[in-house]
Write an enzyme that holds these catalytic residues in place. Sequence first.
Site, PDB file in Angstrom:
ATOM      1  N   ARG A   1       3.679   3.299  -9.463  1.00  0.00           N
ATOM      2  CA  ARG A   1       2.695   4.405  -9.341  1.00  0.00           C
ATOM      3  C   ARG A   1       2.508   5.184 -10.649  1.00  0.00           C
ATOM      4  O   ARG A   1       1.370   5.482 -11.003  1.00  0.00           O
ATOM      5  CB  ARG A   1       3.079   5.323  -8.165  1.00  0.00           C
ATOM      6  CG  ARG A   1       2.713   4.672  -6.848  1.00  0.00           C
ATOM      7  CD  ARG A   1       3.056   5.459  -5.614  1.00  0.00           C
ATOM      8  NE  ARG A   1       2.613   4.687  -4.455  1.00  0.00           N
ATOM      9  CZ  ARG A   1       3.204   4.675  -3.267  1.00  0.00           C
ATOM     10  NH1 ARG A   1       4.262   5.425  -3.049  1.00  0.00           N
ATOM     11  NH2 ARG A   1       2.733   3.938  -2.283  1.00  0.00           N
TER      12      ARG A   1
ATOM     13  N   LEU B   1     -24.180  12.911 -19.437  1.00  0.00           N
ATOM     14  CA  LEU B   1     -24.872  12.121 -20.460  1.00  0.00           C
ATOM     15  C   LEU B   1     -26.316  11.814 -20.062  1.00  0.00           C
ATOM     16  O   LEU B   1     -27.110  11.330 -20.870  1.00  0.00           O
ATOM     17  CB  LEU B   1     -24.115  10.818 -20.728  1.00  0.00           C
ATOM     18  CG  LEU B   1     -22.822  10.985 -21.530  1.00  0.00           C
ATOM     19  CD1 LEU B   1     -21.957   9.736 -21.425  1.00  0.00           C
ATOM     20  CD2 LEU B   1     -23.133  11.296 -22.999  1.00  0.00           C
TER      21      LEU B   1
ATOM     22  N   GLU C   1      -1.931   0.687  -4.786  1.00  0.00           N
ATOM     23  CA  GLU C   1      -0.614   1.339  -4.943  1.00  0.00           C
ATOM     24  C   GLU C   1      -0.532   2.611  -4.110  1.00  0.00           C
ATOM     25  O   GLU C   1       0.053   3.610  -4.530  1.00  0.00           O
ATOM     26  CB  GLU C   1      -0.334   1.674  -6.401  1.00  0.00           C
ATOM     27  CG  GLU C   1      -0.251   0.482  -7.315  1.00  0.00           C
ATOM     28  CD  GLU C   1       0.859  -0.439  -6.908  1.00  0.00           C
ATOM     29  OE1 GLU C   1       2.018  -0.051  -6.989  1.00  0.00           O
ATOM     30  OE2 GLU C   1       0.547  -1.557  -6.471  1.00  0.00           O
TER      31      GLU C   1
HETATM   32  C1  LIG Z   1      -9.011  -4.349  -6.562  1.00  0.00           C
HETATM   33  C2  LIG Z   1      -7.816  -4.265  -5.652  1.00  0.00           C
HETATM   34  C3  LIG Z   1      -6.607  -4.775  -6.082  1.00  0.00           C
HETATM   35  C4  LIG Z   1      -5.490  -4.749  -5.238  1.00  0.00           C
HETATM   36  N1  LIG Z   1      -4.303  -5.303  -5.648  1.00  0.00           N
HETATM   37  C5  LIG Z   1      -3.298  -5.444  -4.763  1.00  0.00           C
HETATM   38  C6  LIG Z   1      -2.107  -6.184  -5.096  1.00  0.00           C
HETATM   39  O1  LIG Z   1      -1.930  -6.645  -6.223  1.00  0.00           O
HETATM   40  N2  LIG Z   1      -1.183  -6.381  -4.124  1.00  0.00           N
HETATM   41  C7  LIG Z   1      -1.343  -5.898  -2.870  1.00  0.00           C
HETATM   42  O2  LIG Z   1      -0.470  -6.133  -2.034  1.00  0.00           O
HETATM   43  N3  LIG Z   1      -2.420  -5.155  -2.519  1.00  0.00           N
HETATM   44  C8  LIG Z   1      -3.407  -4.930  -3.431  1.00  0.00           C
HETATM   45  N4  LIG Z   1      -4.534  -4.222  -3.087  1.00  0.00           N
HETATM   46  C9  LIG Z   1      -4.646  -3.655  -1.747  1.00  0.00           C
HETATM   47  C10 LIG Z   1      -4.489  -2.150  -1.739  1.00  0.00           C
HETATM   48  O3  LIG Z   1      -3.198  -1.774  -2.114  1.00  0.00           O
HETATM   49  C11 LIG Z   1      -4.862  -1.667  -0.325  1.00  0.00           C
HETATM   50  O4  LIG Z   1      -6.226  -1.934  -0.127  1.00  0.00           O
HETATM   51  C12 LIG Z   1      -4.581  -0.198  -0.160  1.00  0.00           C
HETATM   52  O5  LIG Z   1      -3.201   0.028  -0.108  1.00  0.00           O
HETATM   53  C13 LIG Z   1      -5.212   0.361   1.119  1.00  0.00           C
HETATM   54  O6  LIG Z   1      -4.792  -0.358   2.227  1.00  0.00           O
HETATM   55  P1  LIG Z   1      -5.844  -0.922   3.292  1.00  0.00           P
HETATM   56  O7  LIG Z   1      -6.767  -1.820   2.539  1.00  0.00           O
HETATM   57  O8  LIG Z   1      -5.120  -1.509   4.442  1.00  0.00           O
HETATM   58  O9  LIG Z   1      -6.660   0.322   3.762  1.00  0.00           O
HETATM   59  P2  LIG Z   1      -6.399   1.207   5.045  1.00  0.00           P
HETATM   60  O10 LIG Z   1      -4.964   1.512   5.191  1.00  0.00           O
HETATM   61  O11 LIG Z   1      -7.087   0.554   6.195  1.00  0.00           O
HETATM   62  O12 LIG Z   1      -7.138   2.529   4.621  1.00  0.00           O
HETATM   63  C14 LIG Z   1      -8.500   2.815   4.889  1.00  0.00           C
HETATM   64  C15 LIG Z   1      -8.678   4.305   4.683  1.00  0.00           C
HETATM   65  O13 LIG Z   1      -7.880   5.030   5.656  1.00  0.00           O
HETATM   66  C16 LIG Z   1      -7.006   5.938   4.991  1.00  0.00           C
HETATM   67  N5  LIG Z   1      -5.735   6.039   5.702  1.00  0.00           N
HETATM   68  C17 LIG Z   1      -4.941   5.030   6.122  1.00  0.00           C
HETATM   69  N6  LIG Z   1      -3.833   5.502   6.722  1.00  0.00           N
HETATM   70  C18 LIG Z   1      -3.931   6.861   6.672  1.00  0.00           C
HETATM   71  C19 LIG Z   1      -3.088   7.928   7.111  1.00  0.00           C
HETATM   72  N7  LIG Z   1      -1.930   7.714   7.721  1.00  0.00           N
HETATM   73  N8  LIG Z   1      -3.512   9.200   6.883  1.00  0.00           N
HETATM   74  C20 LIG Z   1      -4.700   9.461   6.261  1.00  0.00           C
HETATM   75  N9  LIG Z   1      -5.519   8.480   5.829  1.00  0.00           N
HETATM   76  C21 LIG Z   1      -5.145   7.204   6.022  1.00  0.00           C
HETATM   77  C22 LIG Z   1      -6.813   5.358   3.607  1.00  0.00           C
HETATM   78  O14 LIG Z   1      -6.421   6.348   2.674  1.00  0.00           O
HETATM   79  C23 LIG Z   1      -8.205   4.799   3.317  1.00  0.00           C
HETATM   80  O15 LIG Z   1      -9.038   5.823   2.865  1.00  0.00           O
HETATM   81  C24 LIG Z   1      -5.622  -4.183  -3.940  1.00  0.00           C
HETATM   82  C25 LIG Z   1      -6.853  -3.635  -3.528  1.00  0.00           C
HETATM   83  C26 LIG Z   1      -7.937  -3.677  -4.359  1.00  0.00           C
HETATM   84  C27 LIG Z   1      -9.238  -3.089  -3.871  1.00  0.00           C
END
Ligand SMILES: Cc1cc2nc3c(=O)[nH]c(=O)nc-3n(C[C@H](O)[C@H](O)[C@H](O)COP(=O)(O)OP(=O)(O)OC[C@H]3O[C@@H](n4cnc5c(N)ncnc54)[C@H](O)[C@@H]3O)c2cc1C
Length: 391
Positions: free
Chosen positions: A245, A343, A368
């Site tokens: 992080r 800009l 992360e």
């Molecule tokens: C370009 C990119 C690169 C990435 N690289 C990696 C990687 O190398 N390895 C890997 O493992 N993952 C990777 N990820 C995945 C990334 O870490 C996840 O997408 C991220 O942690 C969010 O998880 P999710 O997709 O399940 O979203 P969700 O958990 O479904 O979240 C959706 C929304 O709900 C909110 N939310 C969820 N739970 C809560 C809560 N308890 N309270 C309040 N709000 C909440 C979230 O903040 C978000 O706004 C990558 C993603 C991207 C887009």
Amino acid sequence: MALEQMRPVSRRYDEDEHALPTEWVDYYWQTGRKGAPGSLGGATDGFVQVCIQAEELCFGDAGLYLRMPTAALGGSAVSAAGTPEQKERFLRPFRESPHPIWGAMAITEASAGSDSAAIQTSARYDAERDEWVLNGTKIFCTAGEGASQIEGGFVVVWATVDKTLGRGGIKSFVVPAKTPGMKLVGLEKKLGIRASDTATLVFEDCRVASANLLGGRAKAEKKAEPARAGDKGFKGAMATFDASRPIVAAMAVGVGRAALDFLVEELARQGVEIRYDSPPRSQTALERDVIDMQAELQAARLLTWRAASMMNRGRPNSLEASMAKAKAGLVVTKITQKAVELLGPPGYSKKLLVEKWMRDAKINDIYEGTQQINQLIVARRILEYSSSQLR
Ligand SMILES: Cc1cc2nc3c(=O)[nH]c(=O)nc-3n(C[C@H](O)[C@H](O)[C@H](O)COP(=O)(O)OP(=O)(O)OC[C@H]3O[C@@H](n4cnc5c(N)ncnc54)[C@H](O)[C@@H]3O)c2cc1C
């Protein structure tokens, strides 16, 4: 490096999303990495310098930074949860391989990202062959293409050895590139950091030696109780984030600085100087905006360095790591948007890189741990609530 090696190819690899930026990758492998903290001939005094390097290189280009041939997040996982023997075995090739190699970490699945304890990818212990057998699909894996396809690299895969145990059953496994059963099935098309490969990986009866379970225990113990295998388990895997992080926060600061420095230079070119020493009531709205952005960026940088320096000194830094990540993710999103706004039309045009930096910024608020998740972690730590008390 940032200005001479990265910026000139920034736009090209933003537009040609899945191309390998060969000149950058080769330059980094042959020359650039030699000065990197922790590398041969590089600085050895630690994590703050890793963060400074991340800021400097993301000031150049965040997508190209993520495409650098390094152990990256996979390396953070090995360092956080691996045994000394595993660290040596998996990280040594990053010093000695004759060709560029990559590391990656695969946690996220279609129904498990923020809620990483819900992952479904399974690991079954085959006692006869002393191997773990992985099955499941991982999405959004940064550097997943290089790490899964180029000999010498690896992907750290989180999997559960027993779904009924929830987070207690989750372990991390090192899957070397080209292991049979690990398949690259897709590459994401993205809003920003488009020079970075973001892969979907499928694991079908993918076998890894028992010695590849991070923090692995003796064979006899695993046979008796597979869920207890792996010294640090979920906590070990989560410790990866304490290291990663602050690095993501530093990356965010780098992108924010690129946009802000450019804005200030462009304003100066147009004859607008920021009067830092004039009283607030006589400053223009534009001056106030710029000074606010600079203060916010510096606050994010100082939080990042604090989290990193605690890590250096072996002090628990989960709270500080999440604070830095949450602050920097928000700050870079706001700064880059404001730079485009101030800009005017040139900021929105592809003639400049500012619109790209705005697109590159948002990811720092997502991976992360999203903004919301890091705020939740900060709240839990400050208020002394457990993860089940404050969700
Ligand atoms: C370009 C990119 C690169 C990435 N690289 C990696 C990687 O190398 N390895 C890997 O493992 N993952 C990777 N990820 C995945 C990334 O870490 C996840 O997408 C991220 O942690 C969010 O998880 P999710 O997709 O399940 O979203 P969700 O958990 O479904 O979240 C959706 C929304 O709900 C909110 N939310 C969820 N739970 C809560 C809560 N308890 N309270 C309040 N709000 C909440 C979230 O903040 C978000 O706004 C990558 C993603 C991207 C887009």
